[in-house]
Design a protein around this motif. Sequence first.
Motif, PDB file in Angstrom:
ATOM      1  N   GLU A 156       0.701  -1.523   0.304  1.00  0.00           N
ATOM      2  CA  GLU A 156       0.229   0.045  -0.180  1.00  0.00           C
ATOM      3  C   GLU A 156       1.351   0.657   0.289  1.00  0.00           C
ATOM      4  OE1 GLU A 156      -4.268  -1.219   2.360  1.00  0.00           O
ATOM      5  OE2 GLU A 156      -2.181  -1.737   3.750  1.00  0.00           O
ATOM      6  N   GLU A 157       2.066   1.234   0.848  1.00  0.00           N
ATOM      7  CA  GLU A 157       2.579   1.883   0.936  1.00  0.00           C
ATOM      8  C   GLU A 157       3.737   2.705  -0.818  1.00  0.00           C
ATOM      9  OE1 GLU A 157       7.371   2.609   1.789  1.00  0.00           O
ATOM     10  OE2 GLU A 157       6.087   2.558   4.019  1.00  0.00           O
TER      11      GLU A 157
ATOM     12  N   LEU B  70       2.101   1.978  -2.938  1.00  0.00           N
ATOM     13  CA  LEU B  70       1.019   2.618  -3.900  1.00  0.00           C
ATOM     14  C   LEU B  70       1.032   4.090  -3.635  1.00  0.00           C
ATOM     15  CD1 LEU B  70      -1.183   2.338  -6.006  1.00  0.00           C
ATOM     16  CD2 LEU B  70      -2.746   1.191  -4.521  1.00  0.00           C
ATOM     17  N   GLU B  71       0.522   4.205  -2.317  1.00  0.00           N
ATOM     18  CA  GLU B  71       0.554   5.956  -2.272  1.00  0.00           C
ATOM     19  C   GLU B  71       1.798   6.125  -2.708  1.00  0.00           C
ATOM     20  OE1 GLU B  71       0.257   5.602   1.692  1.00  0.00           O
ATOM     21  OE2 GLU B  71      -1.713   4.347   2.013  1.00  0.00           O
ATOM     22  N   ASN B  72       2.721   5.833  -3.026  1.00  0.00           N
ATOM     23  CA  ASN B  72       3.912   7.149  -3.791  1.00  0.00           C
ATOM     24  C   ASN B  72       4.552   6.614  -5.056  1.00  0.00           C
ATOM     25  OD1 ASN B  72       4.725   7.874  -1.034  1.00  0.00           O
ATOM     26  ND2 ASN B  72       5.357   5.653  -0.484  1.00  0.00           N
ATOM     27  N   ASP B  73       2.354   6.234  -5.532  1.00  0.00           N
ATOM     28  CA  ASP B  73       2.550   6.232  -7.479  1.00  0.00           C
ATOM     29  C   ASP B  73       3.480   5.326  -7.116  1.00  0.00           C
ATOM     30  OD1 ASP B  73       1.286   5.547  -9.862  1.00  0.00           O
ATOM     31  OD2 ASP B  73       2.766   7.828  -9.863  1.00  0.00           O
TER      32      ASP B  73
ATOM     33  N   ASP C  70      -4.979  -0.755  -9.560  1.00  0.00           N
ATOM     34  CA  ASP C  70      -5.307   0.305  -9.090  1.00  0.00           C
ATOM     35  C   ASP C  70      -4.564   1.839  -8.874  1.00  0.00           C
ATOM     36  OD1 ASP C  70      -7.434  -1.095  -6.970  1.00  0.00           O
ATOM     37  OD2 ASP C  70      -6.201  -1.102  -5.477  1.00  0.00           O
ATOM     38  N   ARG C  71      -2.799   1.885  -9.531  1.00  0.00           N
ATOM     39  CA  ARG C  71      -2.287   2.155  -9.514  1.00  0.00           C
ATOM     40  C   ARG C  71      -2.859   3.234 -10.355  1.00  0.00           C
ATOM     41  NH1 ARG C  71       3.806   2.295 -12.432  1.00  0.00           N
ATOM     42  NH2 ARG C  71       4.550   4.767 -11.554  1.00  0.00           N
TER      43      ARG C  71
ATOM     44  N   ARG D  92      -4.909   5.705  -8.775  1.00  0.00           N
ATOM     45  CA  ARG D  92      -4.727   5.479  -7.398  1.00  0.00           C
ATOM     46  C   ARG D  92      -5.739   5.392  -5.995  1.00  0.00           C
ATOM     47  NH1 ARG D  92      -0.346  10.464  -5.749  1.00  0.00           N
ATOM     48  NH2 ARG D  92       1.555   9.457  -7.492  1.00  0.00           N
ATOM     49  N   GLU D  93      -6.636   4.106  -6.986  1.00  0.00           N
ATOM     50  CA  GLU D  93      -7.705   3.787  -6.180  1.00  0.00           C
ATOM     51  C   GLU D  93      -6.543   2.513  -5.386  1.00  0.00           C
ATOM     52  OE1 GLU D  93     -10.932   4.533  -9.655  1.00  0.00           O
ATOM     53  OE2 GLU D  93     -10.052   2.511  -9.079  1.00  0.00           O
ATOM     54  N   ARG D  94      -8.345   2.177  -4.185  1.00  0.00           N
ATOM     55  CA  ARG D  94      -7.307   1.340  -3.176  1.00  0.00           C
ATOM     56  C   ARG D  94      -8.641   0.124  -3.614  1.00  0.00           C
ATOM     57  NH1 ARG D  94      -3.727   3.324   0.617  1.00  0.00           N
ATOM     58  NH2 ARG D  94      -4.892   1.986   1.954  1.00  0.00           N
TER      59      ARG D  94
END
Length: 184
Positions: free
Chosen positions: A88-89, A91-94, A163-164, A167-169
């Motif tokens: 998840e981290e 993903l959050e940072n693209d 998700d990328r 930027r969805e989850r």
Amino acid sequence: MSTKREELQTVASEAVRSSGLHSLSFRTLAHAAGIKSSSVHYYFPEKSDLASALIDQYIQEFRHRLEAIDADAGDPKNRFLRFAGIFEEALENDRLCLCGMLAAESSDLNDENKAKLTDFFNLAEDWLVGVFKDHSGSHNNEIDAIKLARTAIAGLQGAILIDRPNRERRSIEALKTTVLGLLH
């Protein structure tokens, strides 16, 4: 490790996790590090040398993250959620998992680097199997720990890919809910 080598690895790691090794040029890497392109070759004679160093570093960092999770112990649900948090981290940072990104480009890697990727995925699988087996009786007996670990790893790698773009989850949350549902 020299400071310039570390800087090159940091810049390269971010670039690979974002766009892949194939799209990274030594010229771009040199520009980002403020050195000549030929100087990059001093530290990494070939792209395969750079890939090897990146994989080694990523495995070491990943192992430290797993050790930190182990140090806190906790129930299998919490440990799995913290494991999923690593993805998840990213993903959050693209970004993507470095080894996941390189696995997608594995046809361009040498045998040594392919073996290192296998080592990474085995590390992740073995760790998750340990989490699920250490808490025997806490997972659905119809699904064994190895299959659950493989499903979780494949699911997390795929979820951050899906998700990328926006930027969805949604995918990563669905995967977490599914795995947690199998743990009692």
